[in-house]
Scaffold this motif. Structure first.
Motif, PDB file in Angstrom:
ATOM      1  N   ALA A   3       0.826  -1.204   0.000  1.00 18.68           N
ATOM      2  CA  ALA A   3       0.000   0.000   0.000  1.00 18.68           C
ATOM      3  C   ALA A   3       0.865   1.261   0.000  1.00 18.68           C
ATOM      4  CB  ALA A   3      -0.926  -0.007   1.215  1.00 18.68           C
ATOM      5  N   LEU A   4       1.947   1.226   0.774  1.00 18.52           N
ATOM      6  CA  LEU A   4       2.835   2.391   0.861  1.00 18.52           C
ATOM      7  C   LEU A   4       3.625   2.601  -0.424  1.00 18.52           C
ATOM      8  CD1 LEU A   4       4.198   1.983   4.511  1.00 18.52           C
ATOM      9  CD2 LEU A   4       2.654   3.764   3.677  1.00 18.52           C
ATOM     10  N   LEU A   5       4.122   1.508  -0.992  1.00 19.03           N
ATOM     11  CA  LEU A   5       4.888   1.607  -2.225  1.00 19.03           C
ATOM     12  C   LEU A   5       4.006   2.060  -3.378  1.00 19.03           C
ATOM     13  CD1 LEU A   5       7.569   1.069  -3.752  1.00 19.03           C
ATOM     14  CD2 LEU A   5       6.711  -1.240  -4.192  1.00 19.03           C
ATOM     15  N   GLY A   6       2.789   1.542  -3.414  1.00 18.97           N
ATOM     16  CA  GLY A   6       1.859   1.904  -4.474  1.00 18.97           C
ATOM     17  C   GLY A   6       1.687   0.788  -5.480  1.00 18.97           C
ATOM     18  N   ILE A   7       0.614   0.860  -6.247  1.00 15.87           N
ATOM     19  CA  ILE A   7       0.250  -0.170  -7.206  1.00 15.87           C
ATOM     20  C   ILE A   7       0.132   0.434  -8.594  1.00 15.87           C
ATOM     21  CG2 ILE A   7      -1.526  -1.868  -7.826  1.00 15.87           C
ATOM     22  CD1 ILE A   7      -2.235  -1.999  -4.855  1.00 15.87           C
ATOM     23  N   ASN A   8       0.568  -0.313  -9.581  1.00 22.28           N
ATOM     24  CA  ASN A   8       0.490   0.119 -10.976  1.00 22.28           C
ATOM     25  C   ASN A   8      -0.926  -0.132 -11.492  1.00 22.28           C
ATOM     26  OD1 ASN A   8       1.035   0.921 -13.546  1.00 22.28           O
ATOM     27  ND2 ASN A   8       2.203  -0.897 -14.103  1.00 22.28           N
TER      28      ASN A   8
END
Length: 310
Positions: free
Chosen positions: A132-137
């Motif tokens: 969630a912190l890193l993010g999703i493409n």
């Protein structure tokens, strides 16, 4: 950061992992085979309700047969969580990896069993939180639907762990022992054999929340105490465990008699077919069964994973 996924996220190419979580990549099932007396199959299909609104299938499924250990796993993403299908993908893949590594720790006294459950749940929550912190493409449709930044503005879109909310049903067999991990709704069934007789029983029922239409999620604060761990022996006297089936709440209408707490006879046909056909053919037939029969009784996403002794 902990675990194999955490190490992966630390590398320079960490973003590539979540780049794979978009489009067709997230629709692929996990299948790993290294030989075993067990044979596993799985399938999933987007529900009519999601098709009508352009939503993706939020269920994820996977199988793993490696050496003397065999596993099936599925996860049902929360309908209220916009990116739960990504959370379900992580829960299935990471859950199988963790059980593959720590299977033997599930057997023992109460404290050891509790420690095993805690280890699995905390590791899953840690990786989901990091994702969630890193993010999703996200796909372009998901960005537009949820008012997120365009791909040109941001490749990866951060979210909250609640946006990845999902359940988990996992069954693993190693030599003469098995374990079942179950968080949330869905059903796990067992096929028994004794001499020439075979019968089906419910091994784990849905875990609902305070209300009938609520359930528990791996991402929840009470996930550890709401995760059910069941262990047992494959052979016990003349009785033998010869099959397992896990299903999300979608197929329950067709395969589970909730009032009587029974797995329907249709599951026996699936077990028999799994022994008869190759894995590739069985996966296709299972998908056909979901689309042509089960989804006539529900508009929800449907996923099924099963394994049988050869």
């Amino acid at each position: 950061m902990g675990g194999a996924l955490s190490k992966l996220l630390k590398r320079r190419d960490a973003r590539k992992w979540f780049t794979q979580l978009r489009g067709s990549a997230c629709s692929r099932k996990a299948h790993y085979f290294w030989g075993s007396q067990w044979k596993a199959s799985c399938a999933r299909s987007v529900g009519m309700g999601h098709l009508a609104t352009g939503m993706p299938c939020q269920d994820q499924v996977g199988t793993c047969v490696c050496g003397d250990l065999a596993m099936i796993a599925l996860s049902d993403g929360a309908g209220s969580a916009p990116y739960s299908h990504y959370g379900a993908y992580i829960a299935v893949h990471r859950g199988m990896e963790l059980v593959l590594r720590y299977f033997d720790e599930a057997f023992g006294g109460k404290n050891q069993r509790s420690a095993f459950t805690r280890r699995i749940v905390k590791a899953l929550q840690r990786d989901l939180r990091e994702a969630a912190l890193l993010g999703i493409n996200l796909t372009d449709k998901e960005r537009e639907r949820n008012n997120e930044a365009s791909r040109g503005e941001a490749l990866l879109v951060p979210c909250t762990i609640k946006d990845l909310a999902c359940t988990l049903l996992l069954v693993a067999v190693k030599r003469n022992r098995f374990l079942i991990l179950h968080t949330g709704d869905g059903v796990v069934g067992i096929e028994y054999a004794q001499w020439s007789r075979r019968w089906l029983e419910v091994a784990s029922e849905p875990t609902n929340g305070a209300f009938a239409n609520e359930t528990q999620f791996v991402t929840g604060v009470a996930a550890e105490e709401n995760t059910r761990l069941i262990t047992g022996s494959i052979n016990k006297g003349a009785r033998e465990v010869v099959g397992f089936i896990a299903m999300s709440d979608g197929p329950e209408m067709a395969l589970y008699a909730k009032k009587d707490r029974l797995i329907t006879r249709s599951c026996q046909k699936l077990f028999d077919a799994n022994r008869r056909y190759t894995t590739e053919v069985m996966n296709s037939k299972l998908l056909g069964t979901i689309r042509n029969s089960i989804q006539k009784k529900t508009s929800d996403d449907c996923s099924i994973a099963l394994m049988t002794s050869r």
